[in-house]
Write a protein that holds these residues in place. Structure first.
Motif, PDB file in Angstrom:
ATOM      1  N   VAL A 265      -7.336 -39.315   6.117  1.00  0.00           N
ATOM      2  CA  VAL A 265      -8.144 -38.563   5.152  1.00  0.00           C
ATOM      3  C   VAL A 265      -8.206 -39.383   3.871  1.00  0.00           C
ATOM      4  O   VAL A 265      -7.212 -39.997   3.467  1.00  0.00           O
ATOM      5  N   ALA A 266      -9.366 -39.400   3.245  1.00  0.00           N
ATOM      6  CA  ALA A 266      -9.512 -39.995   1.908  1.00  0.00           C
ATOM      7  C   ALA A 266      -9.933 -38.891   0.948  1.00  0.00           C
ATOM      8  O   ALA A 266     -10.851 -38.121   1.243  1.00  0.00           O
ATOM      9  N   VAL A 267      -9.218 -38.786  -0.175  1.00  0.00           N
ATOM     10  CA  VAL A 267      -9.549 -37.785  -1.191  1.00  0.00           C
ATOM     11  C   VAL A 267      -9.683 -38.479  -2.539  1.00  0.00           C
ATOM     12  O   VAL A 267      -9.265 -39.623  -2.716  1.00  0.00           O
ATOM     13  N   GLY A 268     -10.258 -37.761  -3.481  1.00  0.00           N
ATOM     14  CA  GLY A 268     -10.391 -38.319  -4.820  1.00  0.00           C
ATOM     15  C   GLY A 268     -11.392 -37.507  -5.618  1.00  0.00           C
ATOM     16  O   GLY A 268     -11.824 -36.431  -5.208  1.00  0.00           O
ATOM     17  N   SER A 269     -11.762 -38.044  -6.766  1.00  0.00           N
ATOM     18  CA  SER A 269     -12.722 -37.378  -7.645  1.00  0.00           C
ATOM     19  C   SER A 269     -13.969 -38.232  -7.778  1.00  0.00           C
ATOM     20  O   SER A 269     -13.880 -39.454  -7.898  1.00  0.00           O
ATOM     21  N   ALA A 270     -15.124 -37.550  -7.778  1.00  0.00           N
ATOM     22  CA  ALA A 270     -16.400 -38.245  -8.004  1.00  0.00           C
ATOM     23  C   ALA A 270     -16.790 -38.193  -9.482  1.00  0.00           C
ATOM     24  O   ALA A 270     -17.927 -38.486  -9.828  1.00  0.00           O
TER      25      ALA A 270
END
Length: 959
Positions: A265-270
Motif C-alpha cells: 500500500v502507498a499512502v500520503g497527502s496530495a
C-alpha cells in the motif's frame, strides 16, 4: 427593528429563504396559526431551552469581513521550510477561481446519483489515475482524510486481512522511527483499541517473526533521507506481513515507485499538488494498493461502466464494499472523504502534465542539493547523503532559531543539535541564498554566495536504485489542457455535467444541504489563513487561535456542554473521537471492562463501524412499529449488560426525522447502569436554539459542521466533525504532538491539531453573522419548510413516522414501497425521474429501504419548495397512469429516466410517450433545463468489469 438593527441582521434574511408573506401562507397549508405553534407541536416541551443562547448578536456581512481582516492580521506569515508532510504550493489561479472558489464545484454532494455527477466523477477518476501512476500501484481510492489517518486505515486493513477471526495470531505492526510524528501519533490512537501491538525501531535492525502482520515506512523519510527498503520489504513479506509506504507524489516524479520497490500500500497527502496549507487542512490523502485488496480498501472507488445507451459512464464502484455499509463488521468508518481537494490536486496534475511536474521536482531537488552543498562549505554538513527536498543539518539549533526568528524564517527542529529544511515549488534561488546567508551569519560573516547551473546539472543526491525509469501520466487528459483557455474550458465542461446547489435545491435527508454563503467562503482563500503551516510556533497563529477559541466556545454554548475539540476532520471521525473519549473516561475510572455500546437499528452505518474501531462491542436496540427506539428493549439490554455497559449512541431527532418524547428516559436509563450517552449530531439542524444535546441528557456529541454549520459538502468532502463534551469528559478529549506541554496527553485522531482548520472559518462566520437569534430562526425555518412540504405531499404519498402531534422535525420520509406492486415503479425510478425535473433525489432507501427522505433546510424559498413538490405530484400522476393502464408498464418516463439531450434529440423515438413528456414534464422545466449527461447507469456491468483508472481515449466516444 430600527434601520441599524436591520442592517446588522441582514444576513438572516439572506440565509433564510422564506419571507414573511410566504411564512404565513405555508403555516396555513400546514394548519397552524403561527411558527411558535408549529415548534411547540414538534419539539417536546420537556426538552425545550428556557433561555436564549448566550451567543453574540448578529453582525452584517461587511462588518464581519472587516472584523475578520483584523483577526487575520494576527497570523504571521514567515518563510516556512518546516515540511513534515505539509508544503507551500502554488494553486494555479485558473484552478483557484474555477474549482476552489466555485459553488458549481464546492456545493455538490457525494456522487451517489451518478447520472448528474459525471463531471466530478471524471475528475476523481483522474485523481485515481494520477495516484496509481505515480505510486506504481494497480488501484487507488478517491481520497481519504489526511496522511496520518490514511496510514492508520492501511494498518487496520492489513490487521483484519491477516487476523480473520477474534483469535489474533499476528498482533504486531512495525513502525520505523523516521516517520512523521503526527502519523505515529494517529497510529498509536488507532492501534490500541483493536489490540494492535506497535513496535517502533530502526528498519535496518528490525527483528521480524511470524507475530508481525505488517510494517510502516516513509519514503523519503521524515529526515528527508531516501532509504533502500527493498530488503526490509522482502523480510516483511517473508514472515507473512504486508508493507505500507508513506510517500510524496512530487518526489515520485523522480523516484522509483513504491509498487516497484515491493510495497503493498502507498499512502500520503496530495496537498502539495496545489492545495493550500490552511493551517492543516483540508487536504486530500491518497491510498493506493494492489488489485487483491480492492474489496477491503477503505474509502470510495470511482469506476467505469456503461449507461442504458451503452455509452461510457462513471459511478462509485463496488459500493457494497464501502466499509461503513458493513456496520459492526466494518474495518473502517470512512464515509466523507476530501473530494473537492482531490479534484484540485487532479486538476493540478492535468494542468502541469507529466513534463511540468517533473521540471518542478527537478527544480526543488536541484535547489535542495545546492543548499546542502553550500551549507557543507560553511561547516554545516547534511546528515544524509540521499534526499529529495528535505535535508537534516547538524547545527546548534538554539543559535539557528535566534537568527531565523529575526529573519522571519521557520525551520523544523529535530533536537538541539539538528534542524530540518524542506524546500518546495515556491522556493526561489533567492530564498536559498537567504538561508545560506543565515548560516553564514552564524559563522560571523556578513555575506554569502551560491552558484547554480540550471542548464548542466546532475542530481547526485538521488541514488541509482531510486531513480525512476517508468512512465507516468501518459493518458491524454494529462497531456492536453496546458494553456489556461484549455484548462478553463475543461473544468467548465465537467462542471456543467453536475447538479449542485447553484442549479436547484438538493433535499437530501440527514445531509442538510443548506446555503454555503459567499461571505462565509471568501476568507478561506485569504493568504493569512490559507498559507499558514500547521506546525508554526503558536505565536505566529494568534488569529487562528482566536477563531478556534471563540468557535469552540460557541459550539459549547449551542450544545450545552463545557468543552470542545475541533480536531476530528469528518463526522465519522467525530463519532470515533467521541467514543474514544468515553472509553478513556471509563479507563481513568478503572472501568475498562465497560465496552458494550447500545446502538438503535436505525442508526447510520458509521455508528457501529466507529464503535468497533474504538474497541467496543455493539448491541443493537430494536425500533417499535412507529420507528422510535423500543424503550422496553433498550431497558432490557441495559439491564442485561449493566456490568459492562459503556454507553449508547443515539441520533436526535431520530434518523426518521422525529423528536422522540422518550429521549430523557432513554438517557437516564443508560446513566443508571453506568454508561455514557453519545449523541450523533447529524440532525443538529433541528435542535440549535430550541433544545440541546445536554438538555436531552447526552454526555458527548459530534457536530457535522458540513451540515448544520454551513461548510459545503464539496462533492464528497471536506467535512468537519468536532466534539463537545460535559466537564467530566473534558480531560479525555483528543491531544496532539503540537501541544507538547502535557495539557492534552491523549492521542490524536487527525494529522493536524485542528483538523481541517481553514474551513472552521465558514462555521465561525455562519454563527457570527446569524447571531443568537438567527441560528434559532434557521432551526425554526428548517422545521417549517419540512412540514410545509410534508403537508403538500401527504395527499399523494404515505409519510412514514411523525411525532405525537403529526409533525416532523426538519426532514420526513416518503414511502414509495406500495407502488412496486401496483405499477412496478421503485424508489430508484423516482430518484432518476426527478433528474428530468431538474432535481437531485432526496436520500434514497435510508433509513428505510424503498423510501426517500426529504430535508429542504432553511435556505430554500417557497417557490423552490413548490417546484419540488410539483415535480413529486407530477411523478405521482405518472405512476397513477401506469396503475390505470394509461401508460406502459415498462416503457414509461419513470423506467427510462433520466432522459439525456442525445436521447431526446435522436432521429428515432420509439417510446409510448412523447419527447415533451420525457424532457419537459412541467412548464418550469422549459425555463431552465438541466440535462443529465448520461442515461441510467448499469452498476452491475461496472462492478463485473472493474476499471478504476482512465481508459484509452477511444472509450470516451459515444456509440
Amino acid at each position: 427593528m430600527n434601520l441599524f438593527e436591520a442592517q446588522s441582521s441582514e444576513f438572516q434574511r439572506r440565509h433564510i429563504g422564506v419571507n414573511a408573506a410566504d411564512t404565513k401562507a405555508m403555516l396555513q397549508t400546514i394548519g397552524v396559526g403561527s411558527l411558535d405553534e408549529l415548534i411547540n407541536k414538534t419539539v417536546p416541551a420537556a426538552i425545550r431551552l428556557q433561555a436564549p443562547l448566550n451567543l453574540p448578536a448578529a453582525i452584517s456581512e461587511q462588518e464581519y469581513l472587516a472584523e475578520l481582516q483584523q483577526v487575520a492580521a494576527k497570523n504571521q506569515l514567515f518563510k516556512t521550510y518546516i515540511g513534515q508532510g505539509y508544503y507551500n504550493t502554488i494553486t494555479p489561479s485558473v484552478i483557484l477561481r474555477n474549482v476552489f472558489e466555485n459553488p458549481g464545484w464546492y456545493t455538490q454532494y457525494t456522487p451517489y446519483q451518478a447520472e448528474i455527477s459525471q463531471g466530478r466523477l471524471e475528475s476523481l477518476l483522474n485523481f485515481q489515475t494520477m495516484v496509481s501512476d505515480l505510486t506504481g500501484m494497480e488501484i487507488s481510492n478517491a481520497s481519504l482524510l489526511d496522511e496520518a489517518t490514511s496510514a492508520a486505515e492501511a494498518m487496520a486493513m492489513f490487521f483484519h486481512q491477516v487476523n480473520k477471526t477474534d483469535n489474533i495470531t499476528k498482533p504486531k505492526f512495525f513502525v520505523d522511527n523516521s516517520v512523521f510524528a503526527q502519523t505515529r501519533d494517529v497510529l498509536v490512537t488507532r492501534a490500541t483499541p483493536i489490540g494492535i501491538e506497535l513496535v517502533f525501531g530502526d528498519f535496518r535492525k528490525a527483528l521480524l517473526d511470524d507475530t508481525y502482520f505488517g510494517a510502516f515506512i516513509q519514503y523519503p523519510n521524515s529526515e528527508g533521507s531516501i532509504e533502500d527498503y527493498r530488503g526490509f520489504i522482502a523480510n516483511v513479506h517473508h514472515v507473512g506481513g504486508f508493507v505500507t509506504m508513506a510517500t510524496d507524489l512530487l518526489a515520485l516524479t523522480l523516484l522509483t515507485t513504491p509498487g516497484e520497490l515491493g510495497a503493498d500500500v502507498a499512502v500520503g497527502s496530495a496537498q502539495r499538488f496545489g492545495v493550500p496549507l490552511g493551517y492543516g487542512g483540508p487536504h486530500a490523502a491518497f491510498f493506493a494498493t494492489k488489485e487483491e485488496f480492492k474489496r477491503n480498501m477503505p474509502g470510495r472507488l470511482i469506476g467505469v461502466s456503461i449507461d442504458a445507451q451503452n455509452n461510457r459512464a462513471l459511478r462509485m464502484a463496488l459500493q457494497t464494499r464501502e466499509q461503513h455499509i458493513k456496520r459492526e463488521k466494518a474495518t473502517s468508518n470512512i464515509c466523507t472523504a476530501q473530494a473537492l481537494l482531490a479534484n484540485m490536486a487532479a486538476m493540478y496534475a492535468v494542468y502541469h502534465g507529466p513534463a511540468g511536474l517533473k521540471q518542478m521536482a527537478e527544480r526543488v531537488a536541484l535547489l535542495t542539493q545546492t543548499l546542502s552543498e553550500s551549507l557543507a562549505e560553511l561547516g554545516y554538513p547534511t546528515v544524509h547523503a540521499h534526499y529529495f527536498d528535505t535535508i537534516k543539518v547538524a547545527v546548534d539549533a538554539d543559535k539557528v532559531k535566534a537568527i531565523s526568528d529575526k529573519h522571519q524564517i521557520n525551520f523544523h527542529y529535530f533536537d538541539n543539535k539538528h534542524i530540518g529544511i524542506s524546500l518546495d515549488e515556491t522556493t526561489t534561488q533567492k530564498d536559498v541564498l537567504d538561508i545560506v546567508y543565515l548560516f553564514a551569519e552564524l559563522n560571523g560573516l556578513n555575506e554569502a554566495t551560491i552558484g547554480f547551473d540550471a542548464d548542466e546539472y546532475t542530481l547526485t543526491a538521488i541514488p541509482a536504485f531510486a531513480k525512476r525509469s517508468s512512465d507516468y501520466l501518459t493518458h491524454p487528459v494529462f497531456n492536453t489542457h496546458h494553456s489556461e483557455s484549455q484548462m478553463m474550458r475543461y473544468m467548465k465542461q465537467l462542471e456543467n455535467k453536475d447538479l449542485s446547489l447553484n442549479t436547484s435545491m438538493i433535499s437530501l435527508g440527514s445531509c442538510t444541504m443548506k446555503l454555503n454563503a459567499a461571505t462565509e467562503m471568501i476568507p478561506v482563500s485569504w493568504p493569512a489563513f490559507s498559507q499558514l503551516h500547521p506546525f508554526v510556533p503558536v505565536a505566529q497563529a494568534k488569529g487562528y487561535q482566536q477563531i478556534t477559541d471563540e468557535l469552540g466556545r460557541y459550539l459549547s454554548v449551542i450544545t450545552g456542554f463545557d468543552a470542545c475539540s475541533l480536531q476530528p476532520n469528518s463526522g465519522a471521525q467525530g463519532e470515533y473521537a467521541g467514543l474514544l473519549t468515553i472509553m478513556a473516561y471509563h479507563h481513568a475510572n478503572n472501568n475498562a471492562h465497560r465496552n458494550v455500546v447500545l446502538i438503535p437499528i436505525s442508526a447510520h452505518g458509521t455508528n457501529p463501524a466507529s464503535a468497533v474501531m474504538a474497541g467496543m462491542k455493539v448491541v443493537v436496540v430494536k425500533s417499535d412499529e412507529d420507528g422510535h427506539i423500543d424503550v422496553a428493549d433498550l431497558k432490557a439490554k441495559a439491564e442485561q449488560y449493566k456490568d459492562t455497559l459503556g454507553g449508547l449512541m443515539v441520533t436526535y431527532p431520530s434518523t426518521h426525522g422525529v423528536f422522540e418524547e422518550s429521549i430523557r428516559e432513554i438517557c437516564e436509563t443508560i446513566h443508571q447502569y453506568g454508561g455514557q450517552v453519545y449523541m450523533d449530531g447529524a440532525n443538529m439542524n433541528a435542535q440549535v436554539g430550541l433544545t440541546s444535546p445536554a438538555t436531552i441528557g447526552a454526555d458527548v456529541c459530534h457536530l457535522n459542521l458540513h451540515k448544520t454549520f454551513a461548510i459545503p459538502h464539496g462533492g464528497g468532502g471536506p467535512g468537519m466533525g468536532p466534539i463537545c463534551v460535559k466537564a467530566h469528559l473534558a480531560p479525555h478529549l483528543p491531544g496532539h504532538q503540537v501541544w507538547s506541554d502535557g495539557s492534552k496527553p491523549n492521542g490524536a485522531v487527525s494529522a493536524a491539531q485542528f483538523g481541517s482548520a481553514s474551513i472552521l472559518l465558514i462555521s465561525y462566520a455562519y454563527i457570527k453573522m446569524l447571531g443568537a437569534d438567527g441560528v434559532k430562526m434557521a432551526t425554526e425555518y428548517a422545521i417549517l419548510n419540512a412540514n410545509y412540504m410534508k403537508a403538500r405531499l401527504e395527499k399523494y404519498y404515505k409519510i412514514l413516522y411523525t411525532g405525537n402531534n403529526g409533525t416532523c422535525a426538519h426532514e420526513f420520509i416518503i414511502d414509495l414501497r406500495p407502488f412496486k406492486a401496483t405499477s412496478g415503479v421503485e424508489a430508484e425510478d423516482v430518484a432518476k425521474r426527478l433528474m428530468d425535473y431538474g432535481f437531485h433525489a432526496p436520500t434514497l432507501s435510508f433509513p428505510v429501504p424503498g423510501t426517500i427522505m426529504v430535508e429542504p433546510t432553511e435556505s430554500e424559498d417557497k417557490a423552490e419548495l413548490d417546484r419540488f413538490c410539483d415535480a413529486m405530484i407530477s411523478i405521482y400522476e405518472e405512476i397513477k397512469a401506469i396503475e390505470e393502464g394509461k401508460a406502459h408498464k415498462t416503457d414509461n418516463p419513470l423506467k427510462n429516466a433520466p432522459h439525456t439531450q442525445a436521447v431526446i434529440c435522436a432521429d428515432e423515438w420509439a417510446h409510448a410517450y412523447t419527447r415533451k413528456e420525457a424532457a419537459f414534464p412541467l412548464y418550469y422545466v422549459t425555463q431552465s433545463k438541466f440535462w443529465p449527461s448520461v442515461s441510467r447507469i448499469n452498476n452491475t456491468y461496472g462492478d463485473r468489469n472493474l476499471i478504476c483508472t482512465c481508459e484509452p481515449i477511444e472509450s470516451y466516444m459515444e456509440n
